[in-house]
Structure formats: C-alpha cells, structure tokens
Enzyme design. Structure first.
Site, PDB file in Angstrom:
ATOM      1  N   VAL A  60      -4.246  -6.153  -1.355  1.00 37.54           N
ATOM      2  CA  VAL A  60      -3.269  -7.099  -0.939  1.00 37.54           C
ATOM      3  C   VAL A  60      -3.187  -7.858   0.183  1.00 37.54           C
ATOM      4  O   VAL A  60      -2.768  -9.019   0.405  1.00 37.54           O
ATOM      5  CB  VAL A  60      -1.648  -6.404  -1.114  1.00 37.54           C
ATOM      6  CG1 VAL A  60      -1.512  -5.683  -2.559  1.00 37.54           C
ATOM      7  CG2 VAL A  60      -1.651  -5.305  -0.068  1.00 37.54           C
ATOM      8  N   SER A 139      11.974   0.205   4.683  1.00 40.87           N
ATOM      9  CA  SER A 139      12.132   1.519   5.425  1.00 40.87           C
ATOM     10  C   SER A 139      13.399   1.468   6.240  1.00 40.87           C
ATOM     11  O   SER A 139      13.825   0.137   6.689  1.00 40.87           O
ATOM     12  CB  SER A 139      10.844   1.819   6.204  1.00 40.87           C
ATOM     13  OG  SER A 139      11.194   2.671   7.064  1.00 40.87           O
ATOM     14  N   TYR A 152       4.721  -0.636  12.513  1.00 39.69           N
ATOM     15  CA  TYR A 152       5.315  -0.269  10.997  1.00 39.69           C
ATOM     16  C   TYR A 152       6.723  -0.883  11.081  1.00 39.69           C
ATOM     17  O   TYR A 152       6.970  -1.312  10.121  1.00 39.69           O
ATOM     18  CB  TYR A 152       5.380   1.221  10.936  1.00 39.69           C
ATOM     19  CG  TYR A 152       5.791   1.702   9.576  1.00 39.69           C
ATOM     20  CD1 TYR A 152       5.231   1.595   8.378  1.00 39.69           C
ATOM     21  CD2 TYR A 152       7.158   2.417   9.777  1.00 39.69           C
ATOM     22  CE1 TYR A 152       5.608   2.181   7.309  1.00 39.69           C
ATOM     23  CE2 TYR A 152       7.818   2.776   8.144  1.00 39.69           C
ATOM     24  CZ  TYR A 152       6.875   2.763   7.013  1.00 39.69           C
ATOM     25  OH  TYR A 152       7.584   2.929   6.006  1.00 39.69           O
TER      26      TYR A 152
HETATM   27  P1  NAP Z   1       1.443   6.193   0.208  1.00 46.37           P
HETATM   28  O1  NAP Z   1       1.559   7.593  -0.332  1.00 46.37           O
HETATM   29  O2  NAP Z   1       0.647   6.209   1.633  1.00 46.37           O
HETATM   30  O3  NAP Z   1       0.943   5.038  -0.840  1.00 46.37           O
HETATM   31  C1  NAP Z   1       0.810   3.861  -0.384  1.00 46.37           C
HETATM   32  C2  NAP Z   1      -0.226   3.299  -1.488  1.00 46.37           C
HETATM   33  O4  NAP Z   1      -0.564   1.883  -1.204  1.00 46.37           O
HETATM   34  C3  NAP Z   1      -1.380   3.973  -1.553  1.00 46.37           C
HETATM   35  O5  NAP Z   1      -1.854   4.102  -3.091  1.00 46.37           O
HETATM   36  C4  NAP Z   1      -2.360   3.126  -0.927  1.00 46.37           C
HETATM   37  O6  NAP Z   1      -3.790   3.394  -1.453  1.00 46.37           O
HETATM   38  C5  NAP Z   1      -1.858   1.857  -1.370  1.00 46.37           C
HETATM   39  N1  NAP Z   1      -2.597   0.918  -0.241  1.00 46.37           N
HETATM   40  C6  NAP Z   1      -2.923   0.990   0.992  1.00 46.37           C
HETATM   41  N2  NAP Z   1      -3.312  -0.387   1.530  1.00 46.37           N
HETATM   42  C7  NAP Z   1      -3.390  -0.906   0.436  1.00 46.37           C
HETATM   43  C8  NAP Z   1      -3.941  -2.510   0.135  1.00 46.37           C
HETATM   44  N3  NAP Z   1      -4.367  -3.046   1.246  1.00 46.37           N
HETATM   45  N4  NAP Z   1      -4.059  -3.103  -1.111  1.00 46.37           N
HETATM   46  C9  NAP Z   1      -3.554  -2.274  -1.872  1.00 46.37           C
HETATM   47  N5  NAP Z   1      -2.900  -0.967  -1.859  1.00 46.37           N
HETATM   48  C10 NAP Z   1      -2.943  -0.513  -0.675  1.00 46.37           C
HETATM   49  O7  NAP Z   1       3.067   5.809   0.432  1.00 46.37           O
HETATM   50  P2  NAP Z   1       4.717   6.420   0.250  1.00 46.37           P
HETATM   51  O8  NAP Z   1       4.868   7.538   1.244  1.00 46.37           O
HETATM   52  O9  NAP Z   1       4.452   6.527  -1.171  1.00 46.37           O
HETATM   53  O10 NAP Z   1       5.319   4.993   0.419  1.00 46.37           O
HETATM   54  C11 NAP Z   1       5.579   4.041  -0.403  1.00 46.37           C
HETATM   55  C12 NAP Z   1       6.372   2.921   0.154  1.00 46.37           C
HETATM   56  O11 NAP Z   1       7.655   3.401   0.586  1.00 46.37           O
HETATM   57  C13 NAP Z   1       5.641   2.195   1.284  1.00 46.37           C
HETATM   58  O12 NAP Z   1       6.015   0.771   1.465  1.00 46.37           O
HETATM   59  C14 NAP Z   1       6.521   3.194   2.516  1.00 46.37           C
HETATM   60  O13 NAP Z   1       6.131   2.313   3.699  1.00 46.37           O
HETATM   61  C15 NAP Z   1       7.917   3.423   1.999  1.00 46.37           C
HETATM   62  N6  NAP Z   1       8.548   4.346   2.670  1.00 46.37           N
HETATM   63  C16 NAP Z   1       8.123   5.491   2.446  1.00 46.37           C
HETATM   64  C17 NAP Z   1       8.903   6.347   3.286  1.00 46.37           C
HETATM   65  C18 NAP Z   1       8.401   8.163   3.020  1.00 46.37           C
HETATM   66  O14 NAP Z   1       9.283   8.791   3.469  1.00 46.37           O
HETATM   67  N7  NAP Z   1       7.255   8.484   2.306  1.00 46.37           N
HETATM   68  C19 NAP Z   1       9.955   6.065   3.892  1.00 46.37           C
HETATM   69  C20 NAP Z   1      10.509   4.842   4.245  1.00 46.37           C
HETATM   70  C21 NAP Z   1       9.669   3.962   3.427  1.00 46.37           C
HETATM   71  P3  NAP Z   1      -4.770   4.409  -0.650  1.00 46.37           P
HETATM   72  O15 NAP Z   1      -4.365   5.533  -1.494  1.00 46.37           O
HETATM   73  O16 NAP Z   1      -6.189   4.023  -1.217  1.00 46.37           O
HETATM   74  O17 NAP Z   1      -4.518   4.502   0.405  1.00 46.37           O
END
Ligand code: NAP
Length: 254
Positions: A60, A139, A152
């Site tokens: 992206v 977030s 972040y």
């Molecule tokens: P995650 O498991 O790290 O998944 C993120 C996904 O984005 C992965 O599939 C990753 O690919 C992909 N990605 C990374 N860089 C990219 C790029 N340049 N182009 C396209 N795709 C890319 O994240 P998550 O924990 O599920 O979180 C999802 C969302 O919720 C995020 O926006 C995060 O900031 C937000 N969030 C999460 C939490 C939490 O507690 N988990 C809390 C607040 C907000 P790879 O697998 O190849 O790395």
C-alpha cells in the site's frame, strides 16, 4: 452465498483483524478482495475455494501498485464500493529522542500514506455510483498516545484527520468515511504478550477483558451497510470502555 452485488477491498487482510473483517464481509455477501504485501499461496487458494475471497499482492505504500490493482479490481468486479484500510505495522518501539528516522518514516508510510493512496484511488470508482463506504482502522493510541510508539500514535492520529476530510469533501457523493479505534484486541501477537503486561493493560479496561477480532469485524460490517448511511466522519472506540478511564493506556509498557 448470494452476493449483494457490492465489492469490498480490505487491506492487510492476510492475517489478524483484517482476515476476520474480510471473512465477515464475505459471509455477508460482498465480493471481497484482500490486498496484502505477502500472501501465503496455500491459504490463499483455500480461501478462494472455500470463501470465494480473492487476493492481490499489493504494497500500500506504492501508489502505482495501488492504482493498478484498483483498476484491475474495478474491471473484474464492475465496481469498488467498500474500502477498509486495515494494513499497518508497529515496528518502532523507542522514545522520541532515540527514534530511528527511517523507522518513523516507514511506519507513517504504511499506516497513513498507505490509507491515503487507497482512498485516493478508490474514490474515482465510487463517485459515479453515488455510493461508497470507507472505514479506517485507527487505534486508541491516536487519541491517548502509547508509550514509546510515537510514530504509531502519530500515524493513527493522522488517519483521523484524513477520515474527516474525506467526509467533508465527498459526503455529497453518497460516500461515508469513518474511523474505528480499537483498544487491545486478542490477536495472535497480543496473545503472545507476557501475562504481566496484559494484566497491566486490563487494569484500565472497565470491561476487564481484551477485545475480540470478530467484534471489530461486526462494527465494520455495520458501518459499511446501508443502515449506516447517515454516520459520517466519526471516530468509534472499541475498547471495552478503556477511553473512559482517567489512567490512560499510554503509560502501560507494552
Ligand atoms: P497484523 O496482524 O500485523 O496484520 C497487518 C496486516 O497488514 C498483515 O497482513 C501485514 O502483512 C499487512 N501489511 C503490512 N504492511 C503492508 C503493506 N505495506 N501493504 C499491504 N499490507 C501490509 O495487524 P492486526 O493486529 O490484525 O491489526 C490490524 C489493524 O488494527 C491495524 O491497523 C492495527 O494498527 C489496528 N489495531 C490493532 C490492535 C490490536 O490490539 N491488535 C489495536 C488497535 C489497532 P504481513 O503479514 O506480510 O506483515
């Protein structure tokens, strides 16, 4: 499943919350395409076979890749109606004075610029239909900060400004753009955190539990539905009430 005739793109759909969102939207009858930087070919094929979900490998942060992928999706599916900006990284844990500038830029690039690229190239496909739904996954760090993760927090706060501007500029075209602000959600990575850290975080969450990925997916599914057409430019926390607590998560060492 009978398809609704609407097409949804979810970025970062290969795992975690994005994967849960795309599964939910597919179950709801949207034609779904996940954009991810890496895709495991085997799980991709089984997703395609079992759920009818398509994937495109797209970084992206690369505007040309995003533009081309959206053109291809539009010509294959006949439209782009829904965009969920979920892709993000957290690779930078450091106090501001010690922060690596390259890592700062990378995090802003994926988390904020990536969403901007997707919105910029989705809008021209939504406007002619006078209908569109954009959901930005921000977030709670956007509003309260988060210890030693300023890049972040800043990227996620930037998403809130972008959300409001999309509303201001494109609501008259039948497009809504809203932001979801998750607190700590039970993903695989969060599951691996030491209990001592999770317990510290739980102290400031009135519901006394972490959130579940399917709860975030449910909220996305509502925001992209017809029922949410008058909800525009809002920031919705999904954090078990954590935003009500005067002791913010910002000081919790995670
Ligand atoms: P995650 O498991 O790290 O998944 C993120 C996904 O984005 C992965 O599939 C990753 O690919 C992909 N990605 C990374 N860089 C990219 C790029 N340049 N182009 C396209 N795709 C890319 O994240 P998550 O924990 O599920 O979180 C999802 C969302 O919720 C995020 O926006 C995060 O900031 C937000 N969030 C999460 C939490 C939490 O507690 N988990 C809390 C607040 C907000 P790879 O697998 O190849 O790395």
């Amino acid at each position: 499943m009978l398809k609704k005739g609407k097409t949804a793109i979810v970025t970062g759909a290969g795992r975690g919350i994005g994967f849960e969102i795309i599964k939910k939207l597919s179950m709801e009858g949207y034609s779904c395409i996940g954009l991810d930087i890496h895709v495991d070919e085997d799980s991709y094929q089984s997703l395609k076979d079992q759920e009818g979900i398509d994937y495109e490998i797209v970084d992206v942060t690369e505007p040309v890749q995003v533009k081309e992928a959206f053109k291809k999706i539009h010509s294959t599916y006949g439209g782009i109606d829904i965009l969920v900006n979920n892709a993000a990284i957290t690779n930078n844990i450091s106090q501001i004075m010690k922060m690596d500038i390259e890592k700062w830029n990378k995090e802003i690039d994926v988390n904020l610029n990536g969403a901007f690229h997707c919105i910029k190239y989705a809008l021209p496909h939504m406007i002619p239909n006078k209908w569109g739904r954009i959901v930005n996954i921000s977030s709670m760090a956007a509003t309260g900060g988060i210890d030693r993760q300023s890049s972040y927090a800043a990227s996620k706060a930037g998403l809130l400004g972008l959300t409001k501007n999309v509303t201001l500029e494109y609501a008259e075209h039948g497009i809504t753009c809203n932001a979801i602000l998750p607190g700590l959600i039970q993903t695989e990575a969060v599951g691996k955190m030491p209990d001592i850290i999770k317990n510290e975080a739980l102290r400031v969450i009135p519901s006394n539990r972490l959130g579940n990925m399917d709860e975030v997916a449910e909220l996305v599914s509502f925001l992209v539905s017809e029922h949410a057409s008058y909800i525009n430019g809002v920031e919705i926390p999904i954090d078990g009430g954590g935003h009500c607590n005067p002791i913010s998560l910002a000081r919790t060492k995670i």
